[in-house]
Design a protein around this motif. Structure first.
Motif, PDB file in Angstrom:
ATOM      1  N   VAL A 105      21.243  38.921   8.472  1.00 52.05           N
ATOM      2  CA  VAL A 105      22.041  40.101   8.130  1.00 52.05           C
ATOM      3  C   VAL A 105      22.015  40.264   6.617  1.00 52.05           C
ATOM      4  N   GLY A 106      21.657  41.460   6.121  1.00 51.38           N
ATOM      5  CA  GLY A 106      21.785  41.733   4.695  1.00 51.38           C
ATOM      6  C   GLY A 106      20.475  41.968   3.990  1.00 51.38           C
ATOM      7  N   ALA A 107      20.570  42.203   2.689  1.00 49.23           N
ATOM      8  CA  ALA A 107      19.462  42.539   1.771  1.00 49.23           C
ATOM      9  C   ALA A 107      18.975  43.969   2.015  1.00 49.23           C
ATOM     10  N   SER A 108      18.019  44.391   1.225  1.00 48.85           N
ATOM     11  CA  SER A 108      17.552  45.786   1.311  1.00 48.85           C
ATOM     12  C   SER A 108      16.694  45.963   2.563  1.00 48.85           C
ATOM     13  N   PRO A 109      16.527  47.235   3.002  1.00 43.09           N
ATOM     14  CA  PRO A 109      15.671  47.473   4.174  1.00 43.09           C
ATOM     15  C   PRO A 109      14.264  46.898   3.977  1.00 43.09           C
ATOM     16  N   HIS A 133      19.529  45.146   7.957  1.00 45.80           N
ATOM     17  CA  HIS A 133      19.674  45.130   6.496  1.00 45.80           C
ATOM     18  C   HIS A 133      21.130  45.365   6.097  1.00 45.80           C
ATOM     19  N   GLY A 134      21.409  45.183   4.811  1.00 47.87           N
ATOM     20  CA  GLY A 134      22.804  45.175   4.367  1.00 47.87           C
ATOM     21  C   GLY A 134      23.295  46.464   3.751  1.00 47.87           C
ATOM     22  N   TYR A 135      22.562  47.547   3.920  1.00 48.12           N
ATOM     23  CA  TYR A 135      22.993  48.816   3.310  1.00 48.12           C
ATOM     24  C   TYR A 135      23.326  49.849   4.390  1.00 48.12           C
ATOM     25  N   GLN A 136      24.093  49.426   5.367  1.00 51.67           N
ATOM     26  CA  GLN A 136      24.518  50.277   6.479  1.00 51.67           C
ATOM     27  C   GLN A 136      25.745  51.076   6.064  1.00 51.67           C
ATOM     28  N   VAL A 158      23.571  35.314   6.183  1.00 56.17           N
ATOM     29  CA  VAL A 158      24.135  36.586   5.738  1.00 56.17           C
ATOM     30  C   VAL A 158      23.943  36.767   4.227  1.00 56.17           C
ATOM     31  N   ALA A 159      23.157  37.781   3.847  1.00 58.73           N
ATOM     32  CA  ALA A 159      22.889  38.049   2.428  1.00 58.73           C
ATOM     33  C   ALA A 159      23.524  39.378   2.045  1.00 58.73           C
ATOM     34  N   LEU A 160      24.825  39.359   1.808  1.00 61.16           N
ATOM     35  CA  LEU A 160      25.528  40.576   1.394  1.00 61.16           C
ATOM     36  C   LEU A 160      26.120  40.425  -0.002  1.00 61.16           C
ATOM     37  N   GLY A 161      25.883  39.265  -0.647  1.00 62.81           N
ATOM     38  CA  GLY A 161      26.462  38.996  -1.958  1.00 62.81           C
ATOM     39  C   GLY A 161      27.878  38.457  -1.826  1.00 62.81           C
ATOM     40  N   VAL A 162      28.309  37.763  -2.888  1.00 62.58           N
ATOM     41  CA  VAL A 162      29.674  37.217  -2.952  1.00 62.58           C
ATOM     42  C   VAL A 162      30.591  38.313  -3.504  1.00 62.58           C
ATOM     43  N   PRO A 163      31.754  38.570  -2.981  1.00 63.12           N
ATOM     44  CA  PRO A 163      32.454  37.836  -1.921  1.00 63.12           C
ATOM     45  C   PRO A 163      32.232  38.391  -0.519  1.00 63.12           C
ATOM     46  N   ARG A 164      31.479  39.518  -0.447  1.00 61.05           N
ATOM     47  CA  ARG A 164      31.456  40.240   0.831  1.00 61.05           C
ATOM     48  C   ARG A 164      30.910  39.389   1.959  1.00 61.05           C
ATOM     49  N   GLN A 165      29.847  38.616   1.690  1.00 55.59           N
ATOM     50  CA  GLN A 165      29.254  37.844   2.786  1.00 55.59           C
ATOM     51  C   GLN A 165      30.250  36.816   3.338  1.00 55.59           C
ATOM     52  N   VAL A 183      24.144  33.559   2.108  1.00 60.35           N
ATOM     53  CA  VAL A 183      22.983  33.024   1.390  1.00 60.35           C
ATOM     54  C   VAL A 183      22.647  33.797   0.110  1.00 60.35           C
ATOM     55  N   GLY A 184      23.532  34.704  -0.341  1.00 55.42           N
ATOM     56  CA  GLY A 184      23.321  35.408  -1.617  1.00 55.42           C
ATOM     57  C   GLY A 184      21.955  36.060  -1.707  1.00 55.42           C
ATOM     58  N   GLY A 185      21.229  35.721  -2.767  1.00 61.92           N
ATOM     59  CA  GLY A 185      19.925  36.352  -3.001  1.00 61.92           C
ATOM     60  C   GLY A 185      18.749  35.648  -2.330  1.00 61.92           C
ATOM     61  N   SER A 186      19.010  34.745  -1.378  1.00 60.93           N
ATOM     62  CA  SER A 186      17.909  33.965  -0.773  1.00 60.93           C
ATOM     63  C   SER A 186      16.859  34.841  -0.095  1.00 60.93           C
ATOM     64  N   VAL A 193      10.705  39.087  -3.860  1.00 60.01           N
ATOM     65  CA  VAL A 193      11.224  40.142  -4.736  1.00 60.01           C
ATOM     66  C   VAL A 193      11.896  39.545  -5.974  1.00 60.01           C
ATOM     67  N   LYS A 194      12.510  38.369  -5.774  1.00 58.92           N
ATOM     68  CA  LYS A 194      13.122  37.652  -6.900  1.00 58.92           C
ATOM     69  C   LYS A 194      12.530  36.253  -6.954  1.00 58.92           C
ATOM     70  N   LYS A 195      12.599  35.638  -8.136  1.00 57.08           N
ATOM     71  CA  LYS A 195      12.076  34.272  -8.284  1.00 57.08           C
ATOM     72  C   LYS A 195      13.220  33.300  -8.529  1.00 57.08           C
ATOM     73  N   ARG A 220      28.438  39.975 -17.286  1.00 53.89           N
ATOM     74  CA  ARG A 220      29.902  39.987 -17.205  1.00 53.89           C
ATOM     75  C   ARG A 220      30.388  38.949 -16.179  1.00 53.89           C
ATOM     76  N   ARG A 221      29.695  38.933 -15.012  1.00 55.35           N
ATOM     77  CA  ARG A 221      30.058  37.957 -13.971  1.00 55.35           C
ATOM     78  C   ARG A 221      29.902  36.531 -14.485  1.00 55.35           C
ATOM     79  N   MET A 222      28.901  36.358 -15.375  1.00 54.45           N
ATOM     80  CA  MET A 222      28.596  34.998 -15.802  1.00 54.45           C
ATOM     81  C   MET A 222      29.569  34.455 -16.849  1.00 54.45           C
TER      82      MET A 222
HETATM   83  N1  UDP Z   1      23.337  43.261  -0.648  1.00 53.63           N
HETATM   84  C1  UDP Z   1      23.432  43.951   0.559  1.00 53.63           C
HETATM   85  N2  UDP Z   1      24.316  44.981   0.673  1.00 53.63           N
HETATM   86  C2  UDP Z   1      25.116  45.368  -0.362  1.00 53.63           C
HETATM   87  C3  UDP Z   1      25.050  44.649  -1.584  1.00 53.63           C
HETATM   88  C4  UDP Z   1      24.146  43.595  -1.702  1.00 53.63           C
HETATM   89  O1  UDP Z   1      22.718  43.625   1.485  1.00 53.63           O
HETATM   90  O2  UDP Z   1      25.904  46.298  -0.167  1.00 53.63           O
HETATM   91  C5  UDP Z   1      22.370  42.181  -0.772  1.00 53.63           C
HETATM   92  C6  UDP Z   1      21.402  42.322  -1.918  1.00 53.63           C
HETATM   93  O3  UDP Z   1      20.342  43.189  -1.544  1.00 53.63           O
HETATM   94  C7  UDP Z   1      20.957  40.889  -2.115  1.00 53.63           C
HETATM   95  C8  UDP Z   1      22.206  40.096  -1.729  1.00 53.63           C
HETATM   96  O4  UDP Z   1      23.052  40.989  -1.033  1.00 53.63           O
HETATM   97  O5  UDP Z   1      19.912  40.581  -1.236  1.00 53.63           O
HETATM   98  C9  UDP Z   1      23.041  39.572  -2.899  1.00 53.63           C
HETATM   99  O6  UDP Z   1      22.275  38.916  -3.791  1.00 53.63           O
HETATM  100  P1  UDP Z   1      22.892  38.311  -5.133  1.00 53.63           P
HETATM  101  O7  UDP Z   1      21.798  37.582  -5.790  1.00 53.63           O
HETATM  102  O8  UDP Z   1      23.602  39.365  -5.919  1.00 53.63           O
HETATM  103  O9  UDP Z   1      23.946  37.297  -4.515  1.00 53.63           O
HETATM  104  P2  UDP Z   1      25.272  36.688  -5.104  1.00 53.63           P
HETATM  105  O10 UDP Z   1      24.968  36.197  -6.478  1.00 53.63           O
HETATM  106  O11 UDP Z   1      26.304  37.777  -5.084  1.00 53.63           O
HETATM  107  O12 UDP Z   1      25.570  35.601  -4.128  1.00 53.63           O
END
Ligand code: UDP
Length: 236
Positions: A105-109, A133-136, A158-165, A183-186, A193-195, A220-222
């Motif tokens: 669940v999550g990430a771009s299409p 994907h996570g942009y529903q 679930v890759a929706l980013g913190v805190p949503r996931q 799983v954040g950006g995994s 797409v990312k390294k 800012r987050r950092m």
């Molecule tokens: N994401 C998503 N829907 C959203 C916002 C983010 O699916 O509405 C995905 C985004 O495409 C990426 C992941 O959530 O794959 C978050 O990655 P990030 O590295 O930002 O994770 P975080 O550092 O927040 O854990």
């Protein structure tokens, strides 16, 4: 399970030696939510009650991030750093061997499409039973959640980013059984797409710097990182 329940700045964490074994043990006991805790997330959990509640209710919280490992060491608990992305990959490999049903669940299409094609080739035997994907639009989620639960997945990443996931997993109505992990950006990394930061940066504990250069908008987050260190030194 070699995991000692403790906390960092009031946020619970399990001081695990072997996170894969801990996760598989949890799966045997009926499953639950796995959180991978780093310094940024610890500070977010203190500021955002919903995230704090989700982490407190999670069955397994693993120390992901040099900051959390350092804070545990100050309590006399020596644990290895366990990057969530590595645990998630090991769980996928285990799922393929064990015949688990897996949901993503999550990430771009585009990222999700790539994973649906690539992952079963990279991990033969992997059964992806549900991928979304996570942009529903918000109104689509209740139906998707029902479809997901109907698949009775053994593993949900679930890759929706913190805190949503974390809050999405904690609040998923009717969730029972299986391992559910944010799983954040995994997915972005697996799709190319990312390294990830190079190993030497991990060894020097400056992965955060790599992340900042790749995604400057995160600055800012950092700011949470020095705030975390300051708080640990003050409270310790
Ligand atoms: N994401 C998503 N829907 C959203 C916002 C983010 O699916 O509405 C995905 C985004 O495409 C990426 C992941 O959530 O794959 C978050 O990655 P990030 O590295 O930002 O994770 P975080 O550092 O927040 O854990």
């Amino acid at each position: 399970m070699a995991a000692k329940a403790t906390d960092v700045l009031g946020v619970p964490v399990h001081a695990c030696d072997d996170v894969l074994a801990a996760a598989l043990h949890l799966a045997q006991r009926g499953g639950g939510q796995i959180v991978t805790l780093n310094a940024e997330m610890t500070m977010a959990a203190r500021a955002q009650p919903e995230l704090g509640r989700a982490i407190a209710a999670a069955q397994l919280v693993i120390p992901d991030g040099a900051g959390v490992v350092w804070a545990l060491a100050r309590q006399g608990l020596r644990v290895r750093r366990s990057p969530g992305i590595e645990l998630a990959w090991h769980l996928l490999e285990h799922a393929a061997v064990a015949g688990w049903r897996v949901a993503l669940v999550g990430a771009s299409p585009a990222v999700m499409e790539r994973l649906q094609q690539d992952l079963p080739q990279r991990i033969p035997g992997l059964q992806l039973v549900f991928c979304v994907h996570g942009y529903q639009p918000p109104e689509a989620w209740p139906d998707l959640e029902q479809q997901l639960l109907a698949c009775q997945p053994h593993l949900v990443l679930v890759a929706l980013g913190v805190p949503r996931q974390e809050t999405w997993i904690a609040d998923c109505p009717g969730r029972s059984g299986g391992l559910w992990m944010g799983v954040g950006g995994s997915f972005d990394v697996w799709a190319g797409v990312k390294k990830r930061a190079p190993r030497w940066m991990g060894a020097l504990q400056i992965e955060w710097l790599y992340r900042l250069v790749q995604e400057p908008s995160r600055w800012r987050r950092m700011l949470a990182l020095p705030a975390f260190a300051w708080q640990v030194l003050r409270e310790g």
